[in-house]
Design a protein around this motif. Structure first.
Motif, short mmCIF file in Angstrom:
data_model
loop_
_atom_site.label_atom_id
_atom_site.label_comp_id
_atom_site.label_asym_id
_atom_site.label_seq_id
_atom_site.Cartn_x
_atom_site.Cartn_y
_atom_site.Cartn_z
N ASP A 1 0.82 -1.21 0.00
CA ASP A 1 0.00 0.00 0.00
C ASP A 1 0.86 1.27 0.00
OD1 ASP A 1 -2.00 1.85 0.24
OD2 ASP A 1 -2.32 1.53 2.38
N ASP A 2 1.46 1.60 1.15
CA ASP A 2 2.13 2.91 1.21
C ASP A 2 3.50 2.89 1.87
OD1 ASP A 2 1.24 2.40 3.75
OD2 ASP A 2 0.14 4.26 4.02
N CYS A 3 4.06 1.69 2.10
CA CYS A 3 5.38 1.62 2.74
C CYS A 3 6.47 2.08 1.76
CB CYS A 3 5.69 0.21 3.21
SG CYS A 3 4.64 -0.33 4.56
N LEU A 4 7.51 2.66 2.33
CA LEU A 4 8.66 3.12 1.54
C LEU A 4 9.93 2.50 2.08
CD1 LEU A 4 8.01 7.00 1.45
CD2 LEU A 4 7.21 5.30 -0.21
N LEU A 5 10.92 2.38 1.21
CA LEU A 5 12.31 2.19 1.64
C LEU A 5 12.97 3.54 1.43
CD1 LEU A 5 12.90 -1.28 0.03
CD2 LEU A 5 13.00 -0.78 2.49
N ALA A 6 13.28 4.22 2.53
CA ALA A 6 13.75 5.61 2.45
C ALA A 6 15.25 5.68 2.65
CB ALA A 6 13.05 6.46 3.51
N PHE A 7 15.88 6.58 1.88
CA PHE A 7 17.32 6.80 2.04
C PHE A 7 17.62 8.26 2.39
CE2 PHE A 7 16.03 6.08 -2.39
CZ PHE A 7 16.18 7.36 -2.93
N LYS A 8 16.60 9.11 2.30
CA LYS A 8 16.82 10.50 2.68
C LYS A 8 15.74 10.97 3.64
CE LYS A 8 19.67 12.46 -1.01
NZ LYS A 8 20.55 11.31 -1.00
N MET A 9 16.10 11.88 4.54
CA MET A 9 15.14 12.54 5.42
C MET A 9 15.43 14.04 5.37
SD MET A 9 16.75 11.17 9.06
CE MET A 9 15.65 12.07 10.16
N ASN A 10 14.37 14.83 5.19
CA ASN A 10 14.53 16.28 5.08
C ASN A 10 15.57 16.65 4.03
OD1 ASN A 10 12.59 16.58 7.05
ND2 ASN A 10 14.06 16.71 8.72
N GLY A 11 15.61 15.89 2.97
CA GLY A 11 16.44 16.24 1.82
C GLY A 11 17.84 15.67 1.82
N GLU A 12 18.34 15.29 2.98
CA GLU A 12 19.70 14.77 3.04
C GLU A 12 19.68 13.31 3.49
OE1 GLU A 12 22.00 16.83 5.99
OE2 GLU A 12 20.55 16.43 7.57
N ALA A 13 20.81 12.66 3.40
CA ALA A 13 20.89 11.25 3.77
C ALA A 13 20.34 11.02 5.18
CB ALA A 13 22.33 10.76 3.71
N PRO B 1 22.76 8.37 10.81
CA PRO B 1 23.06 6.99 11.23
C PRO B 1 22.06 6.45 12.25
CG PRO B 1 25.07 8.29 11.16
CD PRO B 1 23.93 9.25 10.89
N GLU B 2 21.67 7.31 13.21
CA GLU B 2 20.76 6.87 14.26
C GLU B 2 19.33 6.69 13.75
OE1 GLU B 2 22.34 9.78 14.06
OE2 GLU B 2 21.19 11.43 14.94
N GLN B 3 19.06 7.11 12.51
CA GLN B 3 17.74 6.90 11.92
C GLN B 3 17.77 5.85 10.81
OE1 GLN B 3 15.33 8.12 13.55
NE2 GLN B 3 16.38 9.70 14.73
N GLY B 4 18.88 5.09 10.75
CA GLY B 4 18.87 3.93 9.86
C GLY B 4 19.74 4.01 8.62
N TYR B 5 20.61 5.01 8.54
CA TYR B 5 21.49 5.15 7.38
C TYR B 5 22.16 3.83 7.05
CZ TYR B 5 25.47 6.94 4.62
OH TYR B 5 26.40 7.18 3.64
N PRO B 6 22.15 3.40 5.79
CA PRO B 6 21.71 4.17 4.62
C PRO B 6 20.27 3.90 4.18
CG PRO B 6 22.94 2.25 3.91
CD PRO B 6 22.91 2.19 5.42
N LEU B 7 19.55 2.97 4.82
CA LEU B 7 18.23 2.62 4.31
C LEU B 7 17.32 2.19 5.46
CD1 LEU B 7 16.80 2.28 1.49
CD2 LEU B 7 17.34 -0.16 1.66
N ARG B 8 16.12 2.75 5.50
CA ARG B 8 15.16 2.36 6.53
C ARG B 8 13.79 2.12 5.91
NH1 ARG B 8 13.71 6.22 11.18
NH2 ARG B 8 12.99 4.21 11.92
N LEU B 9 13.00 1.37 6.64
CA LEU B 9 11.62 1.12 6.25
C LEU B 9 10.73 2.23 6.82
CD1 LEU B 9 9.68 -0.92 4.89
CD2 LEU B 9 9.52 -2.08 7.10
N VAL B 10 9.80 2.70 6.01
CA VAL B 10 8.81 3.69 6.42
C VAL B 10 7.44 3.03 6.34
CG1 VAL B 10 7.71 5.87 5.77
CG2 VAL B 10 10.21 5.66 5.70
#
Lengths: 230, 431
Positions: free
Chosen positions: B232-244, B247-256
């Motif tokens: 439905d709407d899940c993402l694999l995100a590599f950027k937050m607020n425009g930049e990578a 690390p503490e938010q899952g760099y380089p890839l996190r599930l949304v």
């Protein structure tokens, strides 16, 4: 409208309830669903998958070959686990308590342990295998994993005989005391009154008194009475 | 009320300050004792105020090479994530909290997004990061970050709220500050690829019902995710607020996983196994299940219900001036968009509709305001929000009536702050 997707999926998503509650669609138009794969990614070899595929499911899927007894597990536990979890899995300081608490789930202060709360023994194996010992994850052999799991189940009276050999073949015969203690999310039924509730705007109450204050038990960091003030 | 809580006598410098700041209301700041530093409440230096000319107006500031990656002003040094030391046994399996009382608008700065780790935050090399997809698929695949970056991408703003946000408040008010009571939520714009794009590469088999999503950290964080949500709407995100991602938010890839509890938003995601039933991972049985009063527990309580909190005033941000004031706060719902926020200043006797300002997205934080006049009367302030499914944020007692006090998670009850006549603000509950 998106809710149709959820309605069709009701059997898997038991808790999702009435589709009408999903009023809202995706937050913006998604790019067109690619009909054809983009051709990205490389085939995962069986060796690559075997090296990473560490999960274990309640039906036994993922259990590796191996065996161990609680007696064998105790030796490993005392050496690698007891510093945090205590010699009898009773927990030290604020580290998790792993045994005890039987019959406490309705109590004012429930003690949720492997024996009192966990639904499936596979969860013990899966979690220890991926995350323990804390700071040295994925270091235990398969036999050691069976032994430590047997020890934890023995400390919780799930496996009575410390010489019982837990192995790939008999693992799924283990039944946890609280196996029937869970049910899928039913908020949309049991909390239905929170939908379309009346929101009073004027003269909603006559008297208002303070019934609880954080200052009475002020545990806020840096507050006047907190345990830690810098 | 103690003597030092009385409104301060006007001194020459304070009069100057009030005059220079163009304030019409009386200052009560001396009374609003707070352990919390606030840049704007610091005493002004007369030599910097008109008619004098401040040093920074005479001498050169720093050059462009001084901050290749910019940081906030030194006067904002107190605006930081904070932890609660007694809460957890270790720093690596712990949590810190976002200082919402210092923020505005709807976007959380990346460096202030609360952190929750179960085995510390690794710093993963993107060159070495791989995402494996296997199980009930036509073609098991391994993706590099370069593969992911070649897929069609989207931008979305979503909140991420820990299911345990406000979890310490079930038995009554405990922590004085919205940072601690409501700080386990952040709201950023993600850039990433739809999860269904990645799954489509591998090809789901018809029996596929659940995914195991697994992190690459030392806890191997794993959760079971229903296929319907994944498509439905899940993402694999590599950027937050425009930049990578940080690390503490899952760099380089996190599930949304929009609208769903933060624990399932697996960081450093390394593996997706496709299956036909859930795994009952530790984080979906021992934790993140909701124990009710009858001793049974709800599981797979994924969706975060509608919730709101007033961030200013709040215990860390007391009222400081009589007269015109700004009350503000945030509201969000995992089921859709926020459609309305009501605010009471008198403990729920009367409510008014707050003014929503800024973008309103589904499953995103929404910002609200009430501009009001305060003459030093005691206030009992609350906010309650409505979402697009018709859900009305309940009171804490309404939640307790259904769930008891031992469910830890999903406490979305209405928060009350008591504003005393000196501006000091406390976390309370009221009848």
């Amino acid at each position: 409208m998106r809710p149709l997707l959820f309605t069709a999926a009701a059997s898997a998503l038991v808790a999702m309830g009435a589709a009408s509650l999903y009023g809202a669609g995706p937050s913006a138009a998604a790019p067109a669903q690619p009909e054809k794969p983009l051709g990205l990614g490389t085939p995962a070899t069986p060796e690559e998958i075997a090296g990473w595929d560490i999960d274990v499911r309640p039906d036994g899927m993922g259990l590796p070959p191996g065996k161990g007894t609680a007696t064998q597990g105790e030796v490993i536990f005392l050496e690698q686990c007891a510093a945090c979890h205590g010699d009898f899995a009773e927990g030290r300081d604020r580290w998790p308590v792993l045994a005890g608490g039987h019959g406490s789930l309705k109590a004012d202060r429930p003690e949720k342990t492997i024996g009192s709360y966990w639904e499936s023994a596979s969860t013990v194996f899966d979690y220890v295998r991926r995350a323990m010992p804390f700071g040295n994850a994925q270091s235990l052999s398969n036999d050691e994993l069976y032994a430590v799991t047997a020890f934890l189940l023995n400390m919780n009276d799930v496996i009575k005989d410390p010489e019982f050999e837990l192995n790939q073949g008999n693992f799924t015969s283990i039944r946890m005391p609280n196996a029937d203690g869970f049910y899928d999310d039913d908020r949309e039924t049991t909390e239905r009154k929170f939908w379309n509730a009346e929101a009073c705007m004027k003269n909603c109450k006559t008297e208002v008194v303070v019934t609880g204050q954080a200052a009475i038990l002020d545990v806020t960091p840096d507050s006047k009475s907190a345990p830690s003030v810098d | 009320m103690s003597e030092d809580n009385e409104p301060q006598k006007n001194t020459r410098s304070r009069r100057q300050f009030l005059k220079s700041a163009g304030l019409t209301g009386a200052l009560v700041a001396a009374g609003a004792k707070s352990a919390w530093p606030q840049a704007s409440s610091a005493e002004a230096k007369p030599e910097n105020l008109p008619p004098h000319v401040a040093d920074w107006s005479k001498h050169l500031g720093t050059g462009v090479a001084d901050r290749p990656y910019g940081k906030p002003s030194k006067f904002e040094a107190h605006v930081v994530r904070r932890d609660v030391e007694w809460l957890t046994a270790s720093q690596q399996s712990s949590v810190n909290f976002t200082p919402w009382h210092e923020l505005d608008g709807i976007i959380t700065p990346s460096g202030l997004c609360f952190e929750r780790h179960h085995g510390g935050a690794p710093d993963v090399s993107p060159a070495d990061h791989r995402l494996m997809v296997h199980g009930l698929v036509d073609k098991p695949l391994v993706f590099s970050m370069s593969d992911i970056m070649r897929m069609p991408r989207v931008n979305r703003v979503f909140f991420l709220e820990c299911a345990a946000n406000s979890g310490m408040e079930w038995r009554g008010p405990q922590l004085n500050g919205c940072q601690f009571t409501h700080g386990m939520i952040h709201n950023v714009m993600y850039t990433g690829v739809p999860l269904r794009t990645v799954l489509n590469e591998a090809g789901l088999k018809p029996k596929a019902k659940w995914l195991l999503v697994e992190g690459g950290d030392a806890s191997g964080m794993n959760r079971s995710l229903p296929v319907e949500k994944a498509l439905d709407d899940c993402l694999l995100a590599f950027k937050m607020n425009g930049e990578a991602l940080r690390p503490e938010q899952g760099y380089p890839l996190r599930l949304v996983v929009p609208g769903w509890e933060g624990n399932i938003w697996v960081k450093w995601i390394r593996r997706i196994e496709v299956g036909d039933k859930p795994w009952l991972a530790r984080e979906e049985t021992s934790k993140y299940t909701d124990l009710l009063a009858d001793g049974r527990a709800r599981r797979f309580t994924f969706v975060m219900d509608a919730k709101s909190v007033i961030t200013n005033p709040s215990p860390q941000a007391p009222l400081r001036f009589k007269g015109q004031n700004v009350l503000t706060g945030i509201a969000w719902s995992g089921r859709g968009a926020i459609t309305r926020v009501d605010v009471t200043l008198d403990g729920g006797r009367n409510w008014r509709e707050a003014r929503i300002d800024g973008p309103v997205f589904e499953r995103s934080v929404t910002r609200f305001y009430v501009d009001f006049d305060w003459q030093g009367e005691e206030l009992m302030i609350q906010s309650r929000c409505h979402d697009s499914t018709g859900y009305l944020q309940p009171t804490k007692n309404e939640l307790r009536a259904v769930r008891g006090v031992n469910s830890i998670y999903h406490n979305n009850g209405i928060q009350t702050w008591l504003v005393r006549s000196n501006g000091e603000t406390e976390n309370v509950e009221i009848s």
